[in-house]
Design an enzyme around this catalytic site. Structure first.
Site, PDB file in Angstrom:
ATOM      1  N   CYS A 122       0.869  -1.170   0.000  1.00  0.00           N
ATOM      2  CA  CYS A 122       0.000   0.000   0.000  1.00  0.00           C
ATOM      3  C   CYS A 122       0.907   1.221   0.000  1.00  0.00           C
ATOM      4  O   CYS A 122       2.063   1.132   0.423  1.00  0.00           O
ATOM      5  CB  CYS A 122      -0.897   0.009   1.234  1.00  0.00           C
ATOM      6  N   CYS A 132      -3.584   6.260   0.208  1.00  0.00           N
ATOM      7  CA  CYS A 132      -3.184   4.939  -0.266  1.00  0.00           C
ATOM      8  C   CYS A 132      -2.829   4.917  -1.746  1.00  0.00           C
ATOM      9  O   CYS A 132      -2.644   3.838  -2.318  1.00  0.00           O
ATOM     10  CB  CYS A 132      -4.298   3.931  -0.001  1.00  0.00           C
ATOM     11  N   LYS A 197     -11.893  -5.060   3.088  1.00  0.00           N
ATOM     12  CA  LYS A 197     -11.296  -4.197   4.103  1.00  0.00           C
ATOM     13  C   LYS A 197     -12.212  -2.994   4.314  1.00  0.00           C
ATOM     14  O   LYS A 197     -12.520  -2.263   3.370  1.00  0.00           O
ATOM     15  CB  LYS A 197      -9.916  -3.742   3.634  1.00  0.00           C
ATOM     16  N   ARG A 207      -1.924   3.554  12.759  1.00  0.00           N
ATOM     17  CA  ARG A 207      -1.466   4.759  12.049  1.00  0.00           C
ATOM     18  C   ARG A 207      -0.376   5.475  12.841  1.00  0.00           C
ATOM     19  O   ARG A 207       0.466   6.150  12.254  1.00  0.00           O
ATOM     20  CB  ARG A 207      -2.668   5.637  11.700  1.00  0.00           C
ATOM     21  N   ARG A 219     -10.487   7.453   4.268  1.00  0.00           N
ATOM     22  CA  ARG A 219     -10.277   6.400   3.281  1.00  0.00           C
ATOM     23  C   ARG A 219     -11.612   5.816   2.783  1.00  0.00           C
ATOM     24  O   ARG A 219     -11.653   4.710   2.249  1.00  0.00           O
ATOM     25  CB  ARG A 219      -9.424   5.285   3.885  1.00  0.00           C
ATOM     26  N   GLU A 235     -16.700  -8.041  -3.545  1.00  0.00           N
ATOM     27  CA  GLU A 235     -15.257  -7.738  -3.496  1.00  0.00           C
ATOM     28  C   GLU A 235     -14.434  -9.030  -3.566  1.00  0.00           C
ATOM     29  O   GLU A 235     -13.457  -9.121  -4.308  1.00  0.00           O
ATOM     30  CB  GLU A 235     -14.906  -6.994  -2.196  1.00  0.00           C
ATOM     31  N   LYS A 250     -10.969  -7.803   7.083  1.00  0.00           N
ATOM     32  CA  LYS A 250     -10.327  -6.910   8.037  1.00  0.00           C
ATOM     33  C   LYS A 250     -11.249  -5.734   8.352  1.00  0.00           C
ATOM     34  O   LYS A 250     -11.819  -5.175   7.425  1.00  0.00           O
ATOM     35  CB  LYS A 250      -9.040  -6.400   7.388  1.00  0.00           C
ATOM     36  N   SER A 276      -5.008  -3.330  14.998  1.00  0.00           N
ATOM     37  CA  SER A 276      -4.334  -2.613  16.082  1.00  0.00           C
ATOM     38  C   SER A 276      -5.287  -2.119  17.170  1.00  0.00           C
ATOM     39  O   SER A 276      -4.971  -2.193  18.357  1.00  0.00           O
ATOM     40  CB  SER A 276      -3.545  -1.436  15.498  1.00  0.00           C
ATOM     41  N   TYR A 315      -1.173  -9.155  16.427  1.00  0.00           N
ATOM     42  CA  TYR A 315      -0.048  -8.639  17.213  1.00  0.00           C
ATOM     43  C   TYR A 315       0.146  -9.473  18.478  1.00  0.00           C
ATOM     44  O   TYR A 315       1.163  -9.352  19.148  1.00  0.00           O
ATOM     45  CB  TYR A 315      -0.280  -7.161  17.557  1.00  0.00           C
TER      46      TYR A 315
HETATM   47  C1  PBG Z   1      -2.616   0.034   4.941  1.00  0.00           C
HETATM   48  C2  PBG Z   1      -2.939  -0.766   6.151  1.00  0.00           C
HETATM   49  C3  PBG Z   1      -3.593  -0.343   7.304  1.00  0.00           C
HETATM   50  C4  PBG Z   1      -3.611  -1.443   8.159  1.00  0.00           C
HETATM   51  C5  PBG Z   1      -2.978  -2.488   7.505  1.00  0.00           C
HETATM   52  N1  PBG Z   1      -2.588  -2.057   6.254  1.00  0.00           N
HETATM   53  C6  PBG Z   1      -4.092   0.991   7.699  1.00  0.00           C
HETATM   54  C7  PBG Z   1      -5.188   1.642   6.978  1.00  0.00           C
HETATM   55  O1  PBG Z   1      -5.795   1.106   6.059  1.00  0.00           O
HETATM   56  O2  PBG Z   1      -5.459   2.789   7.323  1.00  0.00           O
HETATM   57  C8  PBG Z   1      -4.193  -1.471   9.531  1.00  0.00           C
HETATM   58  C9  PBG Z   1      -3.700  -2.551  10.428  1.00  0.00           C
HETATM   59  C10 PBG Z   1      -4.059  -2.385  11.854  1.00  0.00           C
HETATM   60  O3  PBG Z   1      -4.806  -1.475  12.269  1.00  0.00           O
HETATM   61  O4  PBG Z   1      -3.554  -3.208  12.632  1.00  0.00           O
HETATM   62  N2  PBG Z   1      -1.239  -0.010   4.647  1.00  0.00           N
END
Ligand code: PBG
Length: 331
Positions: A122, A132, A197, A207, A219, A235, A250, A276, A315
């Site tokens: 990305c 992105c 996603k 972030r 986004r 999708e 996700k 996260s 994680y």
């Molecule tokens: C984009 C990406 C994101 C995450 C994984 N790949 C952030 C976003 O889309 O804003 C989020 C992963 C997480 O929150 O653990 N590179």
């Protein structure tokens, strides 16, 4: 039809051995994919405040020690995110030789050759505006972004990545990536698509970790509306048709229904991303003594398997692997 008192559900719950015998889903370290953040620094482990236990890692002995300890716990795959030394409008560091991800792939393949190395694909960590893709007229330009993604995956594959994982939710990204990989002589590099996603507030701590918040806007023009599930199936179907080898849904916990729906419709390996914000919530509650961390984490991870995930990006991978080693199957 038999019922109480002939049927007594508690008979098979009486002892740990009986419970293990009738347990419907398994959970093991080999189900986990461990996300790692790699930087251009040297000899540095920089903790992420909102994700206790997770750090940005420099690509040297610091990264080597982290992957060695993960592998030692039975984890078989990592997913790399890069934090480049500099950002610009088109994210050129995303495909630069010698950038953190490209160096990290090579280093891991050298030090732990059996570990499956996946790379997140990305541009948001690489653009100075944090979006992105390539911005044209104030919006992310889909097709111009695909051309950059083609360069990114080629550089990751050249560094030795086993799997590329596009996460930008651009239309046609899987087809563009498959074409680029095959055209550059990497037909064996697999694609794990972040097919489904959502535009989620649960990415907040990430972030901070990836230094990638958008400088303006959000986004929502490319990530999915959290209200939708039929759209998730469209999708996923598109990504299957475009050549994805595996699919992802996700975030994790708030979208278990979506995971189940995708599982029932498609036969590809399916991953769930325990993101996260989900991690941060559990850590915060555990630190306050409000939940039993070990029990909660294993229950959460078990839920992904029960809902249909083959693989779990988390994680918690290392701590969960250690707990499962102490008491295999006990969750
Ligand atoms: C984009 C990406 C994101 C995450 C994984 N790949 C952030 C976003 O889309 O804003 C989020 C992963 C997480 O929150 O653990 N590179």
């Amino acid at each position: 039809m038999s019922e109480f008192p002939v049927v007594r559900m508690r008979r098979l719950r009486r002892t740990p051995a009986l419970r293990a015998l009738v347990r419907e889903t398994s959970l093991a370290a080999s189900d986990f994919i461990y996300p790692l953040f790699v930087t251009a620094a040297s000899n540095q482990r920089h903790e992420i405040t909102s994700m206790p236990g997770i750090a940005q890692l420099s690509v040297d002995g610091v990264l080597e020690r982290e992957v060695a300890s993960a592998a030692e716990l039975g984890i078989r795959a990592v997913l790399l995110f890069g934090i480049p030394a500099s950002k610009d409008p088109t994210g050129t560091q995303s495909w630069a030789d010698g950038a953190p991800v490209q160096r990290a792939v090579a280093l891991i393949k050298k030090s732990v050759p059996d570990l499956v190395v996946m790379t997140d694909v990305c541009l948001c960590e690489y653009t100075d505006h944090g979006h992105c893709g390539i911005i044209k007229d104030g919006a992310v330009d889909n097709d111009a972004t695909l051309d950059v993604l083609a360069k990114v995956v080629t550089s990751h594959a050249a560094a030795g990545a086993d799997v590329v994982a596009p996460s930008g939710m651009m239309d046609g990204m899987v087809a563009a990536i498959r074409r680029a990989l095959d055209g550059a002589g990497f037909p064996r590099t697999a694609i794990l698509s972040y097919a489904v996603k959502y535009a989620s507030a649960f990415y907040g701590p990430f972030r901070e970790a990836a230094e990638s918040p958008p400088a303006f806007g959000d986004r929502k023009s490319h990530q999915m509306d959290p209200a939708n599930v039929r759209e998730a199936l469209r999708e996923a179907a598109l990504d299957v048709a475009e050549g994805a080898d595996a699919l992802m849904v996700k975030p994790g916990l708030p979208y278990l229904d979506v995971l189940r729906a995708v599982r029932e419709r498609f036969d590809l390996p399916l991953a769930s991303y325990n993101v996260s914000g989900e991690y941060a919530m559990v850590k915060a509650a555990a630190r306050n003594g409000w939940v039993d961390e070990r029990a909660v984490v294993l229950e959460v991870l078990r839920a992904f398997r029960r809902a249909g995930a083959d693989l779990i990006l988390t994680y918690h991978a290392k701590e969960a692997a250690a707990w499962l080693r102490e008491t295999p199957g006990d969750a």
